[in-house]
Design a protein around this motif. Structure first.
Motif, short mmCIF file in Angstrom:
data_model
loop_
_atom_site.label_atom_id
_atom_site.label_comp_id
_atom_site.label_asym_id
_atom_site.label_seq_id
_atom_site.Cartn_x
_atom_site.Cartn_y
_atom_site.Cartn_z
N UNK A 706 -28.65 10.13 9.68
CA UNK A 706 -26.85 10.03 9.56
C UNK A 706 -26.00 10.81 8.25
N UNK A 707 -27.14 10.84 7.02
CA UNK A 707 -26.61 10.99 5.77
C UNK A 707 -26.44 13.14 6.34
N UNK A 708 -27.01 13.30 6.50
CA UNK A 708 -26.31 15.05 7.00
C UNK A 708 -25.69 15.39 7.31
N UNK A 709 -24.19 14.46 6.76
CA UNK A 709 -23.57 14.97 7.38
C UNK A 709 -22.96 15.64 7.57
N UNK A 710 -23.63 17.23 7.07
CA UNK A 710 -23.32 18.75 6.81
C UNK A 710 -24.07 19.64 7.71
N UNK A 711 -24.74 18.46 8.13
CA UNK A 711 -26.02 19.96 9.26
C UNK A 711 -25.14 20.34 9.62
N UNK A 712 -25.58 21.79 10.41
CA UNK A 712 -24.43 22.93 11.87
C UNK A 712 -26.15 23.24 12.58
N UNK A 713 -27.29 23.46 11.69
CA UNK A 713 -28.78 24.26 12.76
C UNK A 713 -29.59 23.48 12.46
N UNK A 714 -29.94 23.06 13.92
CA UNK A 714 -31.15 21.62 14.00
C UNK A 714 -32.14 22.16 14.21
N UNK A 715 -33.97 22.08 13.46
CA UNK A 715 -34.45 22.17 14.98
C UNK A 715 -35.64 21.12 14.13
N UNK A 716 -36.12 20.71 15.67
CA UNK A 716 -36.80 19.64 14.90
C UNK A 716 -38.11 19.52 16.44
N UNK A 732 -25.87 12.67 17.64
CA UNK A 732 -25.05 12.30 17.82
C UNK A 732 -23.53 12.72 16.56
N UNK A 733 -23.80 11.45 16.54
CA UNK A 733 -22.96 11.49 14.82
C UNK A 733 -22.83 12.13 14.16
N UNK A 734 -23.12 13.74 14.32
CA UNK A 734 -23.23 14.68 12.99
C UNK A 734 -21.72 15.58 14.23
N UNK A 735 -20.89 15.22 13.48
CA UNK A 735 -19.77 15.98 14.33
C UNK A 735 -19.73 17.69 13.74
N UNK A 736 -20.78 17.93 12.46
CA UNK A 736 -20.38 19.57 12.66
C UNK A 736 -22.05 20.28 13.58
N UNK A 737 -22.70 19.81 13.73
CA UNK A 737 -24.40 20.30 14.45
C UNK A 737 -23.03 21.33 15.61
N UNK A 738 -24.58 22.27 15.35
CA UNK A 738 -23.47 23.37 16.37
C UNK A 738 -24.81 24.37 16.76
N UNK A 739 -26.07 23.57 16.51
CA UNK A 739 -27.19 25.40 16.93
C UNK A 739 -28.10 23.36 16.96
N UNK A 740 -28.78 23.06 17.93
CA UNK A 740 -30.36 22.53 17.92
C UNK A 740 -31.55 23.46 18.86
N UNK A 741 -32.51 23.18 18.24
CA UNK A 741 -33.53 23.89 18.70
C UNK A 741 -34.88 22.57 18.58
N UNK A 742 -35.19 21.65 20.44
CA UNK A 742 -36.23 20.74 20.03
C UNK A 742 -37.18 21.62 20.66
#
Length: 917
Positions: A706-716, A732-742
């Motif tokens: 939840x501290x990743x408030x500026x995260x936009x692109x994330x791979x997990x 879901x609480x990270x409003x800047x998230x635009x790209x996700x790879x799982x």
């Protein structure tokens, strides 16, 4: 430009006062006073812009201020190094402060600061009076300048194509005439900026041309022709299923094999690959006949009608390449064509009616457009410059600057001199924060496609875009690039998956020449060419503070010392070139560093890299396994860590404690690999890009993400399915998230329900097995967010047809499926995929009316497909069909052999380009 350099020094001092204030103590007042003096100088430099090229004495004063700004920057960076060294020894700030603030340490920086300030004051006393602008433009605040930028408007790149209809028809006729002779060359000839490349691209992408040739490839030659790179690029496209500008690469094994070939083997392999094809290869901007003589043996006769298309500035090059072919020579624009093009650029639609007819604007505009000599590039740049000027007085000033300079030139030089002056005027007119951003483009080789993300991250690392709570630096960098594009100083090369945002850009040759010249003149950046017959490049302190290495060989060894070096740029194809540094301690002030290594064992990155305390951008390329040293945890200023092509990597805990880190990108060659391990302390609020991180229960237990408030692109990468729902719910609480790879290693009871709440997500990639047994809640993919634009499914092995769910995603434009479905049939309904532009499918049934926007279709390894679906003939928008790994019996169904059409040919007859591998 000097104003921008002083601004960078001001920002550097501000950074020192914020982050190192505890160590300044008694000299803080002196440092703040120096910042104030430099800020005042910015106002003078703003006023000096208009006088800069008219008075040699004035120029010298401006350059003195620039050099003193550099001296101030050196003193500051040296102080920070000492502070970091002491902190490393003593660990605790309190203890460190008590030791470091002895009079000797403070006295040294105090003396340096005072001397610089005194010199600045002496210059100030001998300067003519200058006015501080009352419009705020003299302010050092980069954000005030940002507010002055024009609103960007959507570009249609084809708008600049003027009067090419006749030439287009001529070139196409010559290309499609089926001569049966080797090395038939069609040439487009004309001076720089006339539109040769524009015409070549228009023809290259024409539906009829795509349909006529079996294979097409494009390569930009420029003044430094490198045969190996040309052959390698064309060969990769021959081996690729997709034949467009953004090709799919061959497999890793194939790539490694061809990259290891010597030139003789490459030439022979390419020759064999093309000899059965009717091919078209474009060689853009070729300068010497000798270059074609070297390249020619790799290109066979091919099937009847194979062609090479040249663009060149030199008619003799075209004539010698093929004496039987008459070059197509582009003519300059007429006066009317020139005026119409200028109006389109100088008067946006919103004010076309009111001002284009104004007599004063017309008179000035027609006089200025004559200076362009009918050259489209010059007219476009002039028009974009005038678009920023709202009054007749401002147009008169532009006219004066262009006309006055021409009177100083010999008569025979005035035509190209006028063009150059227009380009220089457009550069001079840039707001000061944009000047270093533009000059920075000079380090890229000619005709290079420049990735937007890389460019902006480099600008940030260089300090061109400072930190501020009001804006994300990356967002501001995007605005800067858009402004350069709107001024036609930068061209859009490729749009991203959204179809609107820039993915890559380029700089026209004439503008790059200006860029390189200005960067060298203003002591901003220089390009070092590797000696022709040597592997070593020797650096020296006399060189500029930013250096771009342009290699000629597969290895570059850097020697020598350059203690003031700030950036070591290396933008060539680093997969082919190895860059080695002998002594890291020789580059203690480095902010930007790229290293490349080749081998087949573990690379233990040198521990000395931890001594580069100012490093902000670190890019590492390696083709095997890599171990980062623990010392990398000392790089407290690091913004970007980019690692590419490694098979495996060991990352020390210290990396996850770097508070300024914004981008961690680790691109593994092992496609199915997991991520690097989660670290408990990694909670940086600045992180924007993070790929890939392996998640267990820790982030769920302590809500760390939840501290990743500026995260936009994330791979997990998930090791256990039970962590998926909990982690996705938190995200879901990270409003800047635009790209996700799982990535999933465990598919049992996988729950993707939280994805339905990812309202801002536009790009999603799922890799790994996904169990989709019939469930009361419906298909496992029904929870995908409706706003997805690009979706990739890899190795999912779904048993239920996913298209029933996916076709309802109303914003989906691009869909990739690879080993995603193990069933035998896929079906698209009549209203499915309303906006899809590109799809990669396996086996399916198509109803009439489905996929009304589909332009490109790709089928890979569809072994069980017995015939092409009837519904293909209904998709009239389809421009390209790429087939790879299909049974020969299926390929024969759409081929025309000796005039006999295959059984399914009528289903694909309307598709201009069909490419079979």
């Amino acid at each position: 430009m000097e104003e921008a350099i002083v601004s960078l020094a001001v920002e550097r001092i501000s950074d020192l006062l914020i982050h190192e204030a505890v160590f300044l103590k008694d000299v803080k007042d002196q440092v703040e006073s120096l910042r104030a003096e430099l800020t005042r100088m910015q106002c003078f430099l703003k006023d000096a812009d208009s006088k800069f090229e008219q008075d040699a004495h004035f120029q010298n004063r401006v350059w003195e201020i620039r050099d003193l700004a550099y001296d101030a920057e050196d003193a500051i960076d040296s102080f920070i190094l000492k502070a970091a060294h002491q902190r490393g020894f003593h660990g605790i700030v309190k203890r460190f402060t008590s030791i470091f603030t002895k009079p000797y340490h403070l006295h040294k920086i105090g003396v340096q600061v005072k001397a610089i300030k005194t010199k600045l004051q002496n210059i100030s006393e001998n300067l003519p009076a200058f006015e501080i602008p009352d419009d705020g433009e003299g302010s050092s605040s980069i954000f005030k300048v940002q507010q002055q930028f024009r609103r960007t408007y959507s570009h249609v790149e084809e708008e600049d194509v003027v009067s090419l209809e006749v030439s287009t028809k001529d070139v196409m006729t010559m290309l499609m005439f089926e001569e049966d002779r080797p090395h038939a060359v069609v040439s487009i000839v004309g001076m720089g900026g006339l539109g040769k490349t524009t015409l070549a691209r228009k023809v290259y992408n024409h539906v009829d041309v795509r349909h006529h040739f079996d294979f097409l490839a494009w390569f930009s030659i420029s003044q430094q022709c490198k045969p190996r790179e040309v052959w390698l690029s064309v060969l990769k496209k021959v081996l690729s299923p997709s034949n467009d500008e953004k090709v799919l690469s061959p497999s890793n094994d194939e790539r490694e094999k061809i990259e290891k070939m010597d030139e003789i083997e490459l030439r022979r392999t390419l020759f064999d690959a093309l000899k059965e094809k009717r091919y078209l290869v474009v060689l853009d901007d070729i300068w010497r006949s000798e270059d074609w003589d070297i390249l020619k043996p790799a290109f066979p006769r091919g099937r009847k009608g194979s062609k090479i298309l040249f663009t060149t500035r030199i008619k003799n090059v075209a004539s010698r390449a093929d004496p039987w072919s008459t070059p197509v020579e582009l003519s300059l624009l007429t006066d009317d064509e020139s005026w119409n093009l200028l109006c389109r650029k100088a008067f946006p639609r919103s004010k076309m009616a009111s001002q284009c007819c104004s007599e004063e604007f017309v008179k000035l505009g027609k006089e200025m457009v004559k200076k362009c000599g009918g050259l489209p590039l010059a007219i476009v740049v002039l028009g974009c410059l005038l678009a920023t000027k709202q009054s007749v007085a401002q147009w008169e000033m532009v006219h004066k600057n262009i006309h006055g300079h021409l009177n100083e030139l010999p008569h025979q030089d005035r035509q190209y001199g006028a063009v150059n002056r227009i380009l220089v005027s457009s550069y001079n007119d840039l707001p000061y924060p944009l000047k270093p951003c533009f000059l920075y483009l000079s380090h890229y080789p000619e005709d290079r496609e420049i990735p937007k993300k890389e460019l902006i991250r480099l600008w940030i690392a260089e300090g061109f875009i400072p930190e501020n709570e009001e804006f994300l630096m990356e967002d501001l960098g995007e605005k800067f690039l858009e402004e350069l594009i709107d001024r036609s100083l930068v061209q859009v090369s490729r749009r991203d998956y959204t179809g609107t945002n820039v993915e890559t850009c380029r700089v026209h040759d004439l503008l790059r020449d200006l860029c390189t010249k200005k960067a060298r003149e203003e002591k901003f950046l220089e390009i070092i060419q590797q000696p022709l017959y040597e592997l070593e490049v020797t650096l020296a302190e006399s060189m500029l503070r930013r250096i771009s290495i342009h290699p000629r060989h597969s290895k570059v060894y850097l020697k020598g010392e350059h203690p003031k070096l700030r950036s070591l740029l290396f933008s060539q194809n680093v997969r082919l070139v190895e860059l080695c540094i002998s002594k890291y301690k020789s580059f203690k002030f480095l902010r930007v560093l790229t290293l490349a290594k080749r081998g087949n064992k573990w690379w233990h990155v040198s521990t000395e890299i931890g001594n580069l305390q100012h490093l902000r951008y670190l890019k590492l390329y390696y083709n095997d396994k890599m171990i980062l040293p623990r010392s990398i945890g000392r790089l407290k200023n690091l913004y970007t860590l980019y690692i590419k092509f490694c098979y495996d990597i060991v990352i020390p805990d210290g990396v996850f404690k770097l508070e300024r880190l914004r981008h961690i990108v680790i691109k593994s060659r092992k496609y199915s690999s997991s991520g690097f391990r989660w670290r408990q302390g990694f909670t940086s609020k600045n992180i924007e890009t993070l790929k890939f991180i392996e998640v267990d229960g820790k982030p769920v237990e302590n809500n760390a993400v939840l501290r990743w408030t500026n995260i936009q692109s994330l791979g997990i990468a998930f090791t256990r399915a039970k962590y998926v729902k909990l982690t996705l719910t938190l995200l879901t609480k990270l409003q800047r998230l635009r790209s996700v790879s799982l990535k999933f290693s465990d598919s049992s009871n996988l729950d993707l329900e939280p994805l339905s709440q990812y309202y801002h997500l536009s790009k999603l990639k799922l890799v790994g097995g996904i169990e989709d047994e019939p469930h009361p809640n419906g298909h496992v993919l029904k929870f995908l967010p409706s706003n997805i634009v690009k979706l990739t499914l890899v190795d999912c092995e779904l048993s239920q047809d996913p298209l029933a769910v996916l076709e309802k995603l109303c914003h989906l434009r691009i869909l990739y499926l690879k080993e995603a479905y193990i069933g035998s049939k896929m079906a698209c309904s009549a209203n499915g995929f309303p906006v899809a532009r590109k799809r990669v499918l396996e086996e399916w049934e198509i109803e009439e009316g489905s996929m009304p926007c589909l332009r490109e279709l790709e089928l890979v390894n569809v072994e069980s497909l017995r015939m092409f679906p009837e519904g293909l003939r209904y998709i009239t928008t389809l421009q390209e069909l790429n087939l790879r790994g299909l049974p020969s019996s299926l390929e024969e169904r759409i081929e025309v052999i000796d005039g006999r059409e295959g059984e399914d040919f009528y289903k694909v007859r309307h598709i201009p380009s069909i490419h079979i591998i």
